[in-house]
Scaffold this motif. Structure first.
Motif, short mmCIF file in Angstrom:
data_model
loop_
_atom_site.label_atom_id
_atom_site.label_comp_id
_atom_site.label_asym_id
_atom_site.label_seq_id
_atom_site.Cartn_x
_atom_site.Cartn_y
_atom_site.Cartn_z
N GLN A 172 38.58 -88.05 25.97
CA GLN A 172 39.22 -87.26 27.02
C GLN A 172 39.13 -85.77 26.72
O GLN A 172 38.86 -84.95 27.61
CB GLN A 172 40.69 -87.69 27.16
N ARG A 173 39.36 -85.42 25.45
CA ARG A 173 39.27 -84.00 25.09
C ARG A 173 37.86 -83.45 25.28
O ARG A 173 37.67 -82.35 25.80
CB ARG A 173 39.71 -83.82 23.64
N LEU A 174 36.86 -84.21 24.88
CA LEU A 174 35.48 -83.76 25.04
C LEU A 174 35.07 -83.67 26.50
O LEU A 174 34.34 -82.77 26.91
CB LEU A 174 34.54 -84.69 24.27
N ARG A 175 35.52 -84.65 27.32
CA ARG A 175 35.20 -84.58 28.75
C ARG A 175 35.83 -83.33 29.39
O ARG A 175 35.21 -82.67 30.22
CB ARG A 175 35.70 -85.84 29.45
N ALA A 176 37.08 -83.03 29.02
CA ALA A 176 37.72 -81.83 29.56
C ALA A 176 36.97 -80.56 29.13
O ALA A 176 36.80 -79.62 29.92
CB ALA A 176 39.18 -81.77 29.11
N LYS A 177 36.51 -80.56 27.90
CA LYS A 177 35.75 -79.40 27.41
C LYS A 177 34.43 -79.26 28.16
O LYS A 177 34.02 -78.15 28.53
CB LYS A 177 35.50 -79.56 25.91
N ILE A 178 33.75 -80.36 28.41
CA ILE A 178 32.48 -80.33 29.15
C ILE A 178 32.71 -79.83 30.57
O ILE A 178 31.94 -79.02 31.11
CB ILE A 178 31.82 -81.72 29.14
N LYS A 179 33.77 -80.33 31.23
CA LYS A 179 34.06 -79.87 32.59
C LYS A 179 34.34 -78.38 32.62
O LYS A 179 33.89 -77.67 33.53
CB LYS A 179 35.27 -80.65 33.14
N GLN A 180 35.07 -77.88 31.63
CA GLN A 180 35.37 -76.45 31.59
C GLN A 180 34.10 -75.64 31.39
O GLN A 180 33.89 -74.62 32.04
CB GLN A 180 36.35 -76.16 30.45
N GLU A 181 33.21 -76.11 30.50
CA GLU A 181 31.94 -75.40 30.29
C GLU A 181 31.07 -75.42 31.54
O GLU A 181 30.44 -74.42 31.88
CB GLU A 181 31.20 -76.01 29.11
N MET A 182 31.04 -76.56 32.25
CA MET A 182 30.25 -76.63 33.47
C MET A 182 30.81 -75.71 34.55
O MET A 182 30.05 -75.06 35.29
CB MET A 182 30.22 -78.08 33.98
N ALA A 183 32.14 -75.64 34.64
CA ALA A 183 32.75 -74.75 35.64
C ALA A 183 32.45 -73.29 35.31
O ALA A 183 32.13 -72.49 36.21
CB ALA A 183 34.25 -74.97 35.69
N GLU A 184 32.53 -72.93 34.03
CA GLU A 184 32.20 -71.56 33.65
C GLU A 184 30.73 -71.24 33.91
O GLU A 184 30.39 -70.14 34.37
CB GLU A 184 32.52 -71.34 32.17
N LYS A 185 29.84 -72.20 33.64
CA LYS A 185 28.41 -71.98 33.91
C LYS A 185 28.16 -71.81 35.40
O LYS A 185 27.37 -70.95 35.81
CB LYS A 185 27.62 -73.16 33.35
N LYS A 186 28.82 -72.62 36.22
CA LYS A 186 28.64 -72.50 37.66
C LYS A 186 29.15 -71.16 38.17
O LYS A 186 28.52 -70.53 39.03
CB LYS A 186 29.40 -73.64 38.35
N ALA A 187 30.27 -70.70 37.61
CA ALA A 187 30.81 -69.40 38.03
C ALA A 187 29.85 -68.27 37.65
O ALA A 187 29.64 -67.33 38.42
CB ALA A 187 32.18 -69.17 37.40
#
Length: 528
Positions: A484-499
Motif C-alpha cells: 500500500q505504501r509503495l502504491r501510494a508513492k507511485i501514484k504521487q510520483e505519477m501525479a507529479e510527473k503529469k503536472a
C-alpha cells in the motif's frame, strides 16, 4: 559685466530661444518617452504604403491556437507597451516591498527642473570668474568674443561640478547603507550568523519575496552592488568632487586677485588723473618752492592717505573674492546634500520608484493602470481590426483553402485583450514554476547545511541486561502495508510527473503552420 551679458542676450536672442525650446522639448521627451514611442508606433502601423500593417497582412501563416502569426505579432507589439508604461498591479506591491527592504522607500530621483535650477545656480556663480578666465583662454579676442567664451566656460564648469557633486552624494548614501549592513551584522548574536562575502544573490524586483525570511541586513545587501569584501571602499567620487571644488574656488580667487593687481598696476603706471583739490603748494611757482621743512609733512600726509586708500581697496577686493569663493563652496556642498537625499543605491530601486510613481495606495494605482491599459488596448484593437480586414482582402486576392477561410470568417472573435490575458497567464505560470524550483533548491540547500552541522549523538554501550520501562519497539511492516505504501508513492510520483508535463506543455511555444504540417506528415508516415 551685466551690460555685456544683456548685449549678448539681445544679439543672440534667436539662438537662445532655440536652445531653450530644445531643452524644454528634451525634458518633455524624457518624461513621456514611452508615450511618445507608442504614438510613433501607432503612426507607423497606419502609414498607407510602408506601414507595418500592410506588411503583416501578407503573412497568412496559421498558428496551432487558431490565430494568424501576424495577429499575434501585432498584439504582442502593443502588449509590450502596457508592460512598459504601466506595470501589473502586483508589481506595485513588489516595488514597495523592494524599496522598503533596501531602506529607500521615501526617496525620489532628482527631477529635471531641480537639476536645471542647480545648474543655473552654479552657472551664475561661475559666470563671474569665467569672464576673467576667458581673457586668458582667448588672448587678444574682442570683448564680444570674450563674453561668448565666458558663457561657454561657465556652462561647462557648472555641468561638470553638478555631476561630480551629485555622484558624491549618491556615494555617501550608498556608503551609509553598507555601514548599516556591517553594523547590524556585527550585532547579530545568532550563532548561525550568515557570512556576508561570497553570497549568491538571485533576488530581483520580480521575485522580491525570496529573502523574506532573511535578516534585514541581508535584504539590504541583496539589493546593493558592493565590492568583494562588502565594505565601504574608497570614496572616489567624493575625493574627486572635493578636489574639483577646492581647485576651482582657489583658482578663481587667485585669477581674480591677479587681474585686480594688473588693473591696479596699469592705473599706477598710466597718466595721472587730474587733481582738483586745494593745497599750499599751488600758491607757489616752481621757482619759489616751499622749503623741505614745510613740504615734507604734507607729502607724508598725502602718502599715508594714499596707502590707506590702497589698503582699504585691497581689503575690500580680497573680502569680496573670499565671500564669492565661500558662496561657491556652499553651493557645491548643497549639491552634495541634494545628491545624498535623492537618488537610489539599489540595483533596481529606480525602476521600483518609477512603478510606484506618485500613487499613495494600490487602489489608486489599479485605477490608473486600468485606464492606461484600456487606452492602449483601444489603439491596438483598431490596428488589429485593420489587419484582419487586410488579411481577408489578401486571402481573397490570392486564394486560400478552407482552413484559412474558416479562420478569417471568425476574425471578430479574436481581439487584443484575449491575447493580452493569455500572455499574462502564460507568464504567471512560468514565474510560478520558476519560483517553485527556486524554493525547492533553497530548501534542499538549507537541509544539507543543517545536516552537515548537526552534532552526532554519542553511541551508548550495549548491555546484556534488559532495560526496564523501555519504549516498545514498533512492529515490522507487513507485506500488505508495504504494498500500500509503495502504491501510494507511485501514484504521487505519477501525479507529479503529469503536472510537470502539463506545465511544460503550457510553456511550449505555439506550433506554426509549417511545424504542424511536418508533424502531421510524420504521423501519417508512421501509421502507413
Amino acid at each position: 559685466m551685466l551690460d555685456e551679458i544683456y548685449a549678448f542676450v539681445l544679439a543672440y536672442r534667436e539662438l537662445i530661444s532655440i536652445v531653450v525650446l530644445t531643452i524644454v522639448l528634451v525634458v518633455l521627451l524624457l518624461n513621456w518617452w514611452d508615450e511618445v514611442k507608442l504614438f510613433a508606433k501607432s503612426t507607423f502601423y497606419s502609414m498607407p504604403f510602408i506601414g507595418k500593417t500592410r506588411r503583416l497582412s501578407k503573412d497568412l501563416n496559421i498558428r496551432r491556437d487558431g490565430w494568424f502569426a501576424s495577429e499575434r505579432t501585432l498584439c504582442e507589439d502593443f502588449a509590450g507597451d502596457i508592460r512598459k508604461i504601466a506595470a501589473d498591479p502586483d508589481m506595485y506591491d513588489k516595488a514597495k516591498s523592494y524599496l522598503g527592504k533596501v531602506q529607500e522607500l521615501g526617496r525620489n530621483e532628482l527631477g529635471i527642473g531641480m537639476r536645471l535650477l542647480l545648474i543655473a545656480m552654479v552657472f551664475i556663480e561661475a559666470l563671474g570668474f569665467a569672464y576673467v578666465l576667458s581673457g586668458y583662454t582667448l588672448p587678444g579676442a574682442s570683448e564680444k568674443l570674450q563674453v561668448q567664451g565666458a558663457f561657454g566656460i561657465a556652462f561647462l564648469i557648472s555641468c561638470v561640478l553638478v555631476f561630480f557633486t551629485h555622484q558624491a552624494g549618491h556615494e555617501l548614501h550608498k556608503r551609509g547603507l553598507i555601514g548599516k549592513v556591517r553594523t547590524w551584522w556585527n550585532h547579530d548574536s545568532n550563532p548561525d550568523r550568515p557570512n556576508l562575502m561570497g553570497r549568491t544573490n538571485k533576488t530581483t524586483l520580480e521575485n522580491d519575496h525570496l529573502d523574506d525570511d532573511d535578516p534585514a541586513y541581508l535584504q539590504i545587501l541583496h539589493r546593493l552592488d558592493t565590492n568583494a569584501t562588502v565594505t565601504k571602499g574608497t570614496p572616489i567620487w567624493t575625493i574627486v568632487a572635493v578636489i574639483a571644488i577646492i581647485g576651482v574656488a582657489c583658482t578663481a580667487t587667485y585669477v581674480r586677485y591677479e587681474t585686480y593687481k594688473q588693473e591696479k598696476t596699469a592705473e599706477t603706471t598710466g597718466a595721472p588723473a587730474a587733481d582738483n583739490t586745494f593745497s599750499l603748494g599751488d600758491l607757489m611757482s616752481n621757482d619759489d618752492a616751499l622749503p623741505d621743512l614745510l613740504a615734507q609733512p604734507q607729502q607724508n600726509a598725502d602718502q599715508k592717505a594714499s596707502q590707506e586708500r590702497e589698503g582699504a581697496r585691497d581689503a575690500a577686493n580680497l573680502s569680496t573674492y573670499a565671500i564669492l569663493a565661500a558662496l561657491f563652496i556652499l553651493i557645491q556642498i548643497m549639491g552634495i546634500g541634494i545628491g545624498f537625499k535623492t537618488g537610489f543605491a539599489g540595483k533596481e530601486s529606480s525602476e521600483a520608484r518609477r512603478i510606484i510613481g506618485k500613487f499613495s495606495s494600490r487602489v489608486a494605482y489599479e485605477s490608473w493602470f486600468e485606464r492606461k491599459r484600456d487606452a492602449i488596448a483601444r489603439i491596438a484593437q483598431k490596428h488589429l481590426t485593420n489587419l484582419q480586414s487586410r488579411l481577408t482582402e489578401h486571402a481573397a486576392a490570392t486564394g486560400v483553402d478552407k482552413t484559412h477561410r474558416d479562420i478569417l470568417q471568425f476574425s471578430a472573435d479574436r481581439h487584443f485583450m484575449e491575447h493580452y490575458y493569455q500572455s499574462e497567464d502564460k507568464s504567471y505560470h512560468a514565474r510560478q514554476a520558476h519560483e517553485a524550483v527556486t524554493r525547492n533548491t533553497h530548501a534542499q540547500s538549507r537541509e544539507a547545511a543543517a545536516a552537515s552541522t548537526a552534532p552526532v549523538a554519542p553511541s551508548e554501550p550495549a548491555t546484556s541486561a534488559p532495560v526496564e520501562n523501555a519504549t516498545p519497539v514498533a512492529p515490522m511492516e507487513t507485506a500488505e502495508q508495504m504494498e500500500q505504501r509503495l502504491r501510494a508513492k507511485i501514484k504521487q510520483e505519477m501525479a507529479e510527473k503529469k503536472a510537470r508535463e502539463e506545465a511544460e506543455k503550457k510553456a511550449k511555444p505555439v506550433e506554426t503552420e509549417e511545424e504542424m504540417y511536418a508533424r502531421l506528415l510524420r504521423e501519417e508516415g508512421t501509421e502507413n
